[in-house]
Scaffold this motif. Structure first.
Motif, PDB file in Angstrom:
ATOM      1  N   ASN A  34       0.816  -1.208   0.000  1.00 21.29           N
ATOM      2  CA  ASN A  34       0.000   0.000   0.000  1.00 21.29           C
ATOM      3  C   ASN A  34       0.853   1.261   0.000  1.00 21.29           C
ATOM      4  O   ASN A  34       0.465   2.305  -0.540  1.00 21.29           O
ATOM      5  CB  ASN A  34      -0.927   0.004   1.213  1.00 21.29           C
ATOM      6  N   GLY A  35       2.064   1.173   0.586  1.00 23.13           N
ATOM      7  CA  GLY A  35       2.951   2.315   0.622  1.00 23.13           C
ATOM      8  C   GLY A  35       3.404   2.759  -0.748  1.00 23.13           C
ATOM      9  O   GLY A  35       3.760   3.922  -0.954  1.00 23.13           O
ATOM     10  N   PHE A  36       3.381   1.843  -1.705  1.00 21.18           N
ATOM     11  CA  PHE A  36       3.800   2.192  -3.068  1.00 21.18           C
ATOM     12  C   PHE A  36       2.629   2.240  -4.044  1.00 21.18           C
ATOM     13  O   PHE A  36       2.502   3.166  -4.848  1.00 21.18           O
ATOM     14  CB  PHE A  36       4.830   1.166  -3.565  1.00 21.18           C
ATOM     15  N   PHE A  37       1.740   1.250  -3.978  1.00 15.84           N
ATOM     16  CA  PHE A  37       0.648   1.139  -4.950  1.00 15.84           C
ATOM     17  C   PHE A  37      -0.665   1.762  -4.458  1.00 15.84           C
ATOM     18  O   PHE A  37      -1.665   1.712  -5.173  1.00 15.84           O
ATOM     19  CB  PHE A  37       0.378  -0.336  -5.283  1.00 15.84           C
ATOM     20  N   GLY A  38      -0.683   2.324  -3.263  1.00 19.81           N
ATOM     21  CA  GLY A  38      -1.927   2.740  -2.633  1.00 19.81           C
ATOM     22  C   GLY A  38      -2.813   3.648  -3.457  1.00 19.81           C
ATOM     23  O   GLY A  38      -4.043   3.529  -3.420  1.00 19.81           O
ATOM     24  N   ASP A  39      -2.215   4.553  -4.234  1.00 27.43           N
ATOM     25  CA  ASP A  39      -3.027   5.499  -5.021  1.00 27.43           C
ATOM     26  C   ASP A  39      -3.127   5.106  -6.489  1.00 27.43           C
ATOM     27  O   ASP A  39      -3.591   5.884  -7.322  1.00 27.43           O
ATOM     28  CB  ASP A  39      -2.437   6.913  -4.912  1.00 27.43           C
ATOM     29  N   LYS A  40      -2.721   3.883  -6.820  1.00 31.46           N
ATOM     30  CA  LYS A  40      -2.745   3.427  -8.209  1.00 31.46           C
ATOM     31  C   LYS A  40      -4.007   2.609  -8.480  1.00 31.46           C
ATOM     32  O   LYS A  40      -4.493   1.888  -7.610  1.00 31.46           O
ATOM     33  CB  LYS A  40      -1.517   2.556  -8.523  1.00 31.46           C
ATOM     34  N   THR A  41      -4.510   2.735  -9.692  1.00 34.22           N
ATOM     35  CA  THR A  41      -5.639   1.896 -10.114  1.00 34.22           C
ATOM     36  C   THR A  41      -5.095   0.639 -10.780  1.00 34.22           C
ATOM     37  O   THR A  41      -3.918   0.578 -11.156  1.00 34.22           O
ATOM     38  CB  THR A  41      -6.532   2.655 -11.106  1.00 34.22           C
ATOM     39  N   VAL A  42      -5.961  -0.339 -10.942  1.00 38.59           N
ATOM     40  CA  VAL A  42      -5.533  -1.602 -11.547  1.00 38.59           C
ATOM     41  C   VAL A  42      -4.996  -1.377 -12.954  1.00 38.59           C
ATOM     42  O   VAL A  42      -4.042  -2.033 -13.392  1.00 38.59           O
ATOM     43  CB  VAL A  42      -6.713  -2.607 -11.567  1.00 38.59           C
ATOM     44  N   SER A  43      -5.582  -0.435 -13.679  1.00 39.17           N
ATOM     45  CA  SER A  43      -5.149  -0.176 -15.060  1.00 39.17           C
ATOM     46  C   SER A  43      -3.712   0.341 -15.136  1.00 39.17           C
ATOM     47  O   SER A  43      -3.081   0.286 -16.193  1.00 39.17           O
ATOM     48  CB  SER A  43      -6.095   0.821 -15.732  1.00 39.17           C
ATOM     49  N   LYS A  44      -3.189   0.832 -14.019  1.00 39.76           N
ATOM     50  CA  LYS A  44      -1.825   1.372 -13.993  1.00 39.76           C
ATOM     51  C   LYS A  44      -0.760   0.303 -13.744  1.00 39.76           C
ATOM     52  O   LYS A  44       0.442   0.577 -13.816  1.00 39.76           O
ATOM     53  CB  LYS A  44      -1.708   2.438 -12.896  1.00 39.76           C
ATOM     54  N   LEU A  45      -1.204  -0.904 -13.440  1.00 36.87           N
ATOM     55  CA  LEU A  45      -0.258  -1.960 -13.084  1.00 36.87           C
ATOM     56  C   LEU A  45       0.398  -2.535 -14.339  1.00 36.87           C
ATOM     57  O   LEU A  45      -0.068  -3.505 -14.935  1.00 36.87           O
ATOM     58  CB  LEU A  45      -0.970  -3.061 -12.298  1.00 36.87           C
ATOM     59  N   LYS A  46       1.492  -1.923 -14.734  1.00 40.68           N
ATOM     60  CA  LYS A  46       2.262  -2.348 -15.893  1.00 40.68           C
ATOM     61  C   LYS A  46       3.607  -2.916 -15.437  1.00 40.68           C
ATOM     62  O   LYS A  46       3.999  -2.792 -14.278  1.00 40.68           O
ATOM     63  CB  LYS A  46       2.499  -1.173 -16.846  1.00 40.68           C
ATOM     64  N   ALA A  47       4.319  -3.505 -16.394  1.00 37.48           N
ATOM     65  CA  ALA A  47       5.615  -4.111 -16.082  1.00 37.48           C
ATOM     66  C   ALA A  47       6.587  -3.094 -15.499  1.00 37.48           C
ATOM     67  O   ALA A  47       7.307  -3.374 -14.538  1.00 37.48           O
ATOM     68  CB  ALA A  47       6.195  -4.764 -17.331  1.00 37.48           C
ATOM     69  N   GLN A  48       6.598  -1.868 -16.072  1.00 41.29           N
ATOM     70  CA  GLN A  48       7.538  -0.862 -15.591  1.00 41.29           C
ATOM     71  C   GLN A  48       7.230  -0.448 -14.162  1.00 41.29           C
ATOM     72  O   GLN A  48       8.130  -0.227 -13.351  1.00 41.29           O
ATOM     73  CB  GLN A  48       7.512   0.366 -16.507  1.00 41.29           C
TER      74      GLN A  48
END
Length: 351
Positions: A34-48
């Motif tokens: 959550n400290g890194f991905f907490g404000d990200k949506t699923v669509s933002k989950l890319k390899a980079q």
């Protein structure tokens, strides 16, 4: 979401502390995600983004993270720890997808998995480990146990030996049962449906209680090795005597007794966590390096079985692994390993 402080302070059900402990560890891992991905949506989950998370976790300078204003993680971890966090993220996404059906399921890119360590102990190294566990000190320069000026074997102070008491039992059980550390620490003397236990009447190590859930790490019943049996019988008698002493001292209630095979010398209670500080001291006194970890005892048992030429099917069943796993990881230690192929070049045939 709970804070780490709230997790640590939350009341626990004493009847199932192990489940709560696993639950707490999962929450702590999710807090890290959550400290890194907490404000990200699923669509933002890319390899980079996954690679950026690994850099953030390991403290590796990363231009993407700098431009995004992501503060460096407090406390670096290894890339393999970051990999396990990403596996948790992948499991969470798949669990959500199974219930609510995402239109697109992102692919979580993981860092390469490190090859497993298969450090095992020779007979000499195992003897040194067990000797150090009961207080003796190995002289690496002379290749023998250290001695005092009067010629007697040097031994650590009684307080150190007492502190290593649980580790000494763990070392013997680990080498001669191949059980993982958690299983050994949870093993009890008497029949139970919720823990592993030692059936000394049939000399069977019941690796899993009847009501425990099965996992990928199999813990089948296994015949107790002949080398381990006299130690278990002796320890059981010692613990029965100590139980009576603890009841007389008012530490135990009437009828209460030491339940766990590996227990604290002070009060007979099970260890609260993994064997760490005592293990480090034992390695140092045994003249062994940090590459020898507690799981090395399991590797040692599997390797010795193969070196002894034990049938792979029987060895795999005793170890709680498949024949394929045993052959892939330890088969090269078997005396029959590729024997027919090696001898084929020595036969006289047509040129």
């Amino acid at each position: 979401m709970l804070t780490a402080y709230e997790i640590s302070k939350r009341p626990k059900d004493k009847k199932d502390e192990r489940v709560w402990a696993q639950h707490d560890l999962l929450l702590i891992r999710l807090l890290d995600l959550n400290g890194f991905f907490g404000d990200k949506t699923v669509s933002k989950l890319k390899a980079q983004l996954c690679r950026d998370f690994v850099d953030w976790s390991t403290g590796t300078p990363n231009e993407n993270n700098r431009q995004a204003g992501i503060k460096p993680r407090q406390g670096k971890v290894s890339d393999q720890t970051a990999r396990r966090r990403l596996e948790d993220l992948r499991a969470a996404i798949n669990a959500y997808h199974a219930e609510h059906t995402l239109s697109v399921v992102p692919k979580i890119t993981l860092p390469p998995k490190a090859e497993g360590r298969h450090r095992w102990l020779t007979r000499n190294e195992a003897a040194r480990l067990l000797g150090a566990a009961i207080g003796y000190v190995w002289d690496s320069e002379r290749g023998s146990w250290k001695r005092k000026e009067d010629g007697k074997l040097l031994r650590r102070e009684r307080r150190i030996i007492r502190r290593r008491y649980p580790a000494a039992r763990f070392c013997l059980i680990g080498i001669y049962s191949a059980r993982r550390e958690e299983t050994v620490r949870r093993t009890q003397w008497l029949p139970t449906t919720t823990h592993p236990w030692m059936n000394l009447d049939a000399m069977i190590y019941q690796g899993k209680g009847a009501l425990e859930r099965s996992t990928k790490k199999r813990r089948p019943p296994a015949k107790i090795a002949s080398r381990l049996r006299p130690h278990l019988i002796r320890w059981r008698k010692l613990d029965q005597t100590r139980s009576a002493e603890l009841r007389a001292a008012g530490v135990f209630e009437n009828g209460e007794q030491i339940r766990f095979v590996v227990n604290r010398i002070t009060d007979g209670q099970p260890l609260s966590g993994k064997i760490r500080s005592a293990w480090e001291g034992i390695l140092q006194d045994a003249g062994l390096g940090e590459d020898v970890v507690r799981h090395s005892l399991r590797h040692t048992a599997a390797t010795w079985l193969m070196q002894a030429g034990v049938d792979m099917w029987e060895a795999a069943g005793w170890l709680g692994m498949t024949v394929e796993q045993l052959e892939a990881n330890y088969g090269h230690h078997h005396p029959d390993f590729q024997e027919e192929v090696a001898e084929a070049f020595g036969s006289r045939g047509r040129a």
